[in-house]
Each structure stands twice: as C-alpha cells, then as structure tokens.
Design a protein around this motif. Structure first.
Motif, PDB file in Angstrom:
ATOM      1  N   ALA A 118       0.823  -1.207   0.000  1.00  0.00           N
ATOM      2  CA  ALA A 118       0.000   0.000   0.000  1.00  0.00           C
ATOM      3  C   ALA A 118       0.860   1.262   0.000  1.00  0.00           C
ATOM      4  O   ALA A 118       0.540   2.246  -0.688  1.00  0.00           O
ATOM      5  CB  ALA A 118      -0.925  -0.009   1.222  1.00  0.00           C
ATOM      6  N   MET A 119       1.947   1.248   0.761  1.00  0.00           N
ATOM      7  CA  MET A 119       2.828   2.425   0.818  1.00  0.00           C
ATOM      8  C   MET A 119       3.557   2.616  -0.510  1.00  0.00           C
ATOM      9  O   MET A 119       3.754   3.738  -0.973  1.00  0.00           O
ATOM     10  CB  MET A 119       3.802   2.287   1.986  1.00  0.00           C
ATOM     11  CG  MET A 119       3.118   2.366   3.343  1.00  0.00           C
ATOM     12  SD  MET A 119       4.201   2.003   4.747  1.00  0.00           S
ATOM     13  CE  MET A 119       4.812   3.627   5.151  1.00  0.00           C
ATOM     14  N   GLN A 120       3.940   1.500  -1.159  1.00  0.00           N
ATOM     15  CA  GLN A 120       4.622   1.585  -2.447  1.00  0.00           C
ATOM     16  C   GLN A 120       3.683   2.136  -3.524  1.00  0.00           C
ATOM     17  O   GLN A 120       4.090   2.928  -4.378  1.00  0.00           O
ATOM     18  CB  GLN A 120       5.131   0.208  -2.856  1.00  0.00           C
ATOM     19  CG  GLN A 120       5.929   0.211  -4.162  1.00  0.00           C
ATOM     20  CD  GLN A 120       7.165   1.076  -4.070  1.00  0.00           C
ATOM     21  OE1 GLN A 120       8.065   0.779  -3.306  1.00  0.00           O
ATOM     22  NE2 GLN A 120       7.195   2.171  -4.810  1.00  0.00           N
ATOM     23  N   GLU A 121       2.417   1.724  -3.470  1.00  0.00           N
ATOM     24  CA  GLU A 121       1.465   2.087  -4.523  1.00  0.00           C
ATOM     25  C   GLU A 121       0.782   3.431  -4.291  1.00  0.00           C
ATOM     26  O   GLU A 121       0.107   3.948  -5.190  1.00  0.00           O
ATOM     27  CB  GLU A 121       0.407   0.982  -4.642  1.00  0.00           C
ATOM     28  CG  GLU A 121       0.982  -0.341  -5.138  1.00  0.00           C
ATOM     29  CD  GLU A 121       0.035  -1.514  -4.949  1.00  0.00           C
ATOM     30  OE1 GLU A 121      -1.112  -1.291  -4.508  1.00  0.00           O
ATOM     31  OE2 GLU A 121       0.452  -2.662  -5.236  1.00  0.00           O
ATOM     32  N   ALA A 122       0.964   4.031  -3.107  1.00  0.00           N
ATOM     33  CA  ALA A 122       0.266   5.278  -2.785  1.00  0.00           C
ATOM     34  C   ALA A 122       0.738   6.447  -3.638  1.00  0.00           C
ATOM     35  O   ALA A 122      -0.042   7.364  -3.934  1.00  0.00           O
ATOM     36  CB  ALA A 122       0.459   5.611  -1.300  1.00  0.00           C
ATOM     37  N   VAL A 123       2.009   6.431  -4.019  1.00  0.00           N
ATOM     38  CA  VAL A 123       2.598   7.531  -4.787  1.00  0.00           C
ATOM     39  C   VAL A 123       3.363   6.939  -5.965  1.00  0.00           C
ATOM     40  O   VAL A 123       4.196   6.047  -5.761  1.00  0.00           O
ATOM     41  CB  VAL A 123       3.562   8.369  -3.911  1.00  0.00           C
ATOM     42  CG1 VAL A 123       4.184   9.497  -4.711  1.00  0.00           C
ATOM     43  CG2 VAL A 123       2.825   8.935  -2.700  1.00  0.00           C
ATOM     44  N   PRO A 124       3.117   7.410  -7.200  1.00  0.00           N
ATOM     45  CA  PRO A 124       3.867   6.881  -8.350  1.00  0.00           C
ATOM     46  C   PRO A 124       5.373   7.023  -8.138  1.00  0.00           C
ATOM     47  O   PRO A 124       5.843   8.033  -7.582  1.00  0.00           O
ATOM     48  CB  PRO A 124       3.386   7.746  -9.515  1.00  0.00           C
ATOM     49  CG  PRO A 124       2.016   8.208  -9.097  1.00  0.00           C
ATOM     50  CD  PRO A 124       2.095   8.391  -7.617  1.00  0.00           C
ATOM     51  N   VAL A 125       6.119   6.007  -8.558  1.00  0.00           N
ATOM     52  CA  VAL A 125       7.576   6.024  -8.409  1.00  0.00           C
ATOM     53  C   VAL A 125       8.141   7.286  -9.059  1.00  0.00           C
ATOM     54  O   VAL A 125       7.776   7.640 -10.184  1.00  0.00           O
ATOM     55  CB  VAL A 125       8.203   4.766  -9.043  1.00  0.00           C
ATOM     56  CG1 VAL A 125       9.723   4.866  -9.043  1.00  0.00           C
ATOM     57  CG2 VAL A 125       7.768   3.523  -8.271  1.00  0.00           C
ATOM     58  N   GLY A 126       9.018   7.974  -8.318  1.00  0.00           N
ATOM     59  CA  GLY A 126       9.654   9.174  -8.837  1.00  0.00           C
ATOM     60  C   GLY A 126       9.001  10.472  -8.402  1.00  0.00           C
ATOM     61  O   GLY A 126       9.616  11.539  -8.504  1.00  0.00           O
ATOM     62  N   GLU A 127       7.757  10.397  -7.901  1.00  0.00           N
ATOM     63  CA  GLU A 127       7.059  11.626  -7.505  1.00  0.00           C
ATOM     64  C   GLU A 127       7.356  12.038  -6.067  1.00  0.00           C
ATOM     65  O   GLU A 127       7.146  13.190  -5.697  1.00  0.00           O
ATOM     66  CB  GLU A 127       5.551  11.468  -7.687  1.00  0.00           C
ATOM     67  CG  GLU A 127       5.131  11.463  -9.147  1.00  0.00           C
ATOM     68  CD  GLU A 127       3.618  11.553  -9.323  1.00  0.00           C
ATOM     69  OE1 GLU A 127       2.915  11.833  -8.326  1.00  0.00           O
ATOM     70  OE2 GLU A 127       3.153  11.337 -10.453  1.00  0.00           O
ATOM     71  N   GLY A 128       7.826  11.083  -5.257  1.00  0.00           N
ATOM     72  CA  GLY A 128       8.113  11.389  -3.860  1.00  0.00           C
ATOM     73  C   GLY A 128       9.568  11.137  -3.536  1.00  0.00           C
ATOM     74  O   GLY A 128      10.309  10.522  -4.313  1.00  0.00           O
ATOM     75  N   ALA A 129      10.001  11.623  -2.377  1.00  0.00           N
ATOM     76  CA  ALA A 129      11.380  11.413  -1.935  1.00  0.00           C
ATOM     77  C   ALA A 129      11.446  11.625  -0.429  1.00  0.00           C
ATOM     78  O   ALA A 129      10.530  12.168   0.189  1.00  0.00           O
ATOM     79  CB  ALA A 129      12.336  12.366  -2.648  1.00  0.00           C
ATOM     80  N   MET A 130      12.555  11.162   0.148  1.00  0.00           N
ATOM     81  CA  MET A 130      12.851  11.405   1.558  1.00  0.00           C
ATOM     82  C   MET A 130      14.313  11.820   1.671  1.00  0.00           C
ATOM     83  O   MET A 130      15.139  11.435   0.835  1.00  0.00           O
ATOM     84  CB  MET A 130      12.598  10.152   2.400  1.00  0.00           C
ATOM     85  CG  MET A 130      11.168   9.651   2.362  1.00  0.00           C
ATOM     86  SD  MET A 130      10.893   8.158   3.371  1.00  0.00           S
ATOM     87  CE  MET A 130      10.840   8.884   5.023  1.00  0.00           C
ATOM     88  N   ALA A 131      14.623  12.610   2.684  1.00  0.00           N
ATOM     89  CA  ALA A 131      16.006  13.034   2.901  1.00  0.00           C
ATOM     90  C   ALA A 131      16.296  13.067   4.390  1.00  0.00           C
ATOM     91  O   ALA A 131      15.430  13.414   5.207  1.00  0.00           O
ATOM     92  CB  ALA A 131      16.262  14.419   2.297  1.00  0.00           C
ATOM     93  N   ALA A 132      17.519  12.693   4.738  1.00  0.00           N
ATOM     94  CA  ALA A 132      17.971  12.765   6.126  1.00  0.00           C
ATOM     95  C   ALA A 132      18.691  14.089   6.330  1.00  0.00           C
ATOM     96  O   ALA A 132      19.566  14.465   5.543  1.00  0.00           O
ATOM     97  CB  ALA A 132      18.900  11.602   6.443  1.00  0.00           C
ATOM     98  N   LEU A 133      18.312  14.794   7.372  1.00  0.00           N
ATOM     99  CA  LEU A 133      18.980  16.033   7.759  1.00  0.00           C
ATOM    100  C   LEU A 133      19.835  15.725   8.976  1.00  0.00           C
ATOM    101  O   LEU A 133      19.312  15.387  10.040  1.00  0.00           O
ATOM    102  CB  LEU A 133      17.953  17.124   8.083  1.00  0.00           C
ATOM    103  CG  LEU A 133      16.890  17.400   7.010  1.00  0.00           C
ATOM    104  CD1 LEU A 133      15.966  18.519   7.461  1.00  0.00           C
ATOM    105  CD2 LEU A 133      17.539  17.743   5.673  1.00  0.00           C
ATOM    106  N   LEU A 134      21.147  15.786   8.812  1.00  0.00           N
ATOM    107  CA  LEU A 134      22.077  15.456   9.886  1.00  0.00           C
ATOM    108  C   LEU A 134      22.572  16.742  10.530  1.00  0.00           C
ATOM    109  O   LEU A 134      22.847  17.731   9.848  1.00  0.00           O
ATOM    110  CB  LEU A 134      23.247  14.642   9.340  1.00  0.00           C
ATOM    111  CG  LEU A 134      22.829  13.396   8.532  1.00  0.00           C
ATOM    112  CD1 LEU A 134      24.058  12.678   7.993  1.00  0.00           C
ATOM    113  CD2 LEU A 134      21.994  12.446   9.381  1.00  0.00           C
ATOM    114  N   GLY A 135      22.678  16.722  11.852  1.00  0.00           N
ATOM    115  CA  GLY A 135      23.035  17.944  12.552  1.00  0.00           C
ATOM    116  C   GLY A 135      21.867  18.908  12.611  1.00  0.00           C
ATOM    117  O   GLY A 135      22.050  20.120  12.712  1.00  0.00           O
ATOM    118  N   ALA A 136      20.662  18.369  12.546  1.00  0.00           N
ATOM    119  CA  ALA A 136      19.449  19.194  12.623  1.00  0.00           C
ATOM    120  C   ALA A 136      18.516  18.602  13.661  1.00  0.00           C
ATOM    121  O   ALA A 136      18.308  17.390  13.685  1.00  0.00           O
ATOM    122  CB  ALA A 136      18.747  19.247  11.269  1.00  0.00           C
ATOM    123  N   ASP A 137      17.956  19.447  14.509  1.00  0.00           N
ATOM    124  CA  ASP A 137      16.948  18.977  15.458  1.00  0.00           C
ATOM    125  C   ASP A 137      15.564  19.176  14.836  1.00  0.00           C
ATOM    126  O   ASP A 137      15.426  19.639  13.689  1.00  0.00           O
ATOM    127  CB  ASP A 137      17.075  19.686  16.803  1.00  0.00           C
ATOM    128  CG  ASP A 137      16.861  21.201  16.720  1.00  0.00           C
ATOM    129  OD1 ASP A 137      16.448  21.696  15.644  1.00  0.00           O
ATOM    130  OD2 ASP A 137      17.106  21.881  17.729  1.00  0.00           O
TER     131      ASP A 137
END
Length: 307
Positions: A118-137
């Motif tokens: 369900a999580m894979q199919e919720a958003v077409p591949v390539g339309e979403g992203a995630m990023a890690a912010l290091l040294g950020a609260d």
C-alpha cells in the motif's frame, strides 16, 4: 526497568536470519510460519537475496519483523516477565505488538506485506522522496521543510534523535530542502534510497487501506505497554492501537520523544532485537542508559545470561 525495541526499514540485509534458523528450532519455526502466511519463500529471499528484491518495501517490512520475532523466540524470553515497555520504529511497531501478543505472527506478516504494498502504490515512483537532515533537530528540520514546500508536501517524517531528522514529501520539495538545509545550518542533507515518501500526507491512500485491513483483524491487549510512534506514549487499548497504526502511516515517527519518555519513566536498559540501527539513536537521546543490540546466537546467549 527494561524496554525491548524493534528496528524499522533499513535493517534488512541478505543473510539475515540464516544462522538463527540453523541454530534455533524456535527461530526456524518463525520463518516457516511467515512463509506459509504470505505464500512465498520470504526466508529464502532473506537468506540468499537478491538484495534488490529484499529491499522492496513489500518484502523488507515482513522480513525485518520476522527476523526480530525469530530473535525474540530464539531467546525464550517472556516479554511479560522481562520487559516494562516495548516500542518499534515505524514497521517495528508491528513487531513490538506481535512480541507483546497483540497480534499473532501470521496476522502481523500479512499486515506488513499489505502495508508495504500500500505504501509503495500510494505515490507513483519518482514523484516522492525522503532526505535525512544530519546535525538538525526537530525545530530546524521543520523550518527547512516549511521553507522548501512552496505549495507541495514537505514535512518531518522521522524525528530519530537530537541530530538526525528525516523529511518526506514531493520530490521537488525535498530536493529544494537539500539546499535550504545547508543555508539554515544543517551539517549534511542527503536523499535516502527509498522507493516512496513514507510518513507524510501523500501516504493517505495507504492509510485508508490499512484502516480497512486493521478493521478486519483481532487485536488483543498487549502483555506489555507499547510506546506508539505517533504519540510517544504507552498504549494498551486495542481500539486505540488500531487507530494509532492507521495514523502512523501518514504521521511522524516520534522516536526521539518515545525513547526520552521511556527513559524518564525509569527505563535504564534498552534491548534492540534483530538490528543495530536503533541503539546508536537511543544513546544520543539518553546517553546514560545501557543499550544491547541482539543479532546473533552469541548475543542471545549473553542477553539471557544477563537478564
């Protein structure tokens, strides 16, 4: 006081569970039951790969859970007797609930398979992203996400520890956040190799599917209170567990607050079952606690001797 914690996505690796299954009949039985529940040889994929297939969220989620529960069962530890709390990071919350008896193993495996799909199919591949912010609260990460949104979705997905926060949303917004993060003083900002933008409002179709699935399964009161990701507070009521698991799909994983709350409640020993990702986070949140990561049979033997 002691808390048992269960890892989330990113803990998968080819070979996981293989030595456990060879050494422990109890662990082997877990993998066999999960294979049967899913109608696939997930245990073979875990043991032999390929990595790309194991990393697919629809496989990684039940695999990480199976490995954690196999580790628990191989230890013979009764959480009702040895744990004051349990918690898990994202999908690990399902592992925690299974370990505490709220779900049976087959149900947990099927729910996580569906959750991954369900999580894979919720958003077409390539339309979403995630990023890690290091040294950020959390406050800095939220400011970065707000500045980057520009009408798109960009929000905090995981508040992991005081120096690591993950953002999630539309790809364009998350990519804008990378530059804004440096301007606002984050040490590093890196795109994560994930196939969908988890724990943000774009996951609402997946939340709707999980609401339907969770409505059809029995949930027992857990033998040990479970710290919920979305509230960073203990929950034991089955109806509330069901509601919070649905909210978790789109909501922020409040891991930093959960660990801090358990430490404030008196937990001095955290035991991570089936991974070693959460331990370093715990130490950054609560430096004075003891953390034990349990992966191998030697780790299991040492833990059993200790508690």
């Amino acid at each position: 006081m002691r808390a048992f914690i269960f890892p989330g996505q990113g803990s998968q690796a080819v070979g996981m569970g293989k030595a456990l299954a060879e050494a422990s009949p109890a662990a082997r039985a877990v993998f066999e039951e999960v294979d049967e529940a899913l109608g696939q040889k997930l245990s073979a994929l875990m043991a032999e790969g390929p990595q790309e297939e194991l990393t697919l969220t629809t496989n990684a989620q039940p695999a990480i859970m199976a490995n954690a529960i196999a580790t628990l069962r191989a230890s013979g530890i009764d959480l009702a007797a040895k744990a004051d709390f349990v918690a898990g990071h994202s999908l690990g919350e399902y592992s925690a609930l299974c370990g505490a008896g709220a779900f049976d193993l087959a149900t947990t495996a099927r729910l996580l398979k569906l959750r991954g799909q369900a999580m894979q199919e919720a958003v077409p591949v390539g339309e979403g992203a995630m990023a890690a912010l290091l040294g950020a609260d959390l406050a800095l990460a939220q400011a970065i996400a707000d500045a980057a949104a520009e009408g798109e979705v960009c929000t905090v997905a995981n508040d992991n520890d005081p120096s690591q926060v993950v953002i999630s949303g539309h790809r364009g917004a998350v990519e804008r956040a990378l530059g804004i993060a440096k301007e606002k003083g984050a040490k590093r900002a890196v795109l994560l190799p994930v196939s969908a933008p988890f724990h943000c409002p774009l996951m609402q179709p997946a939340a709707d599917r999980m609401a339907q699935a969770l409505g059809d399964v029995a949930i027992a009161a857990p033998a040990v209170p479970v710290y919920a990701n979305v509230t960073a507070a203990p929950v034991s009521d089955p109806a509330e567990i069901r509601r919070l698991l649905v909210e978790q799909v789109t909501g922020m994983v409040r891991w930093r607050e959960s660990v801090a709350a358990m430490a404030a409640a008196g937990v001095t020993h955290f035991v991570e079952l089936g991974g070693k990702v959460l331990g370093p986070m715990v130490k950054r949140i609560a430096p004075d606690v003891t953390v034990t990561s349990v992966i191998t049979m030697d780790d299991i033997d040492a833990l059993v001797g200790e508690i």
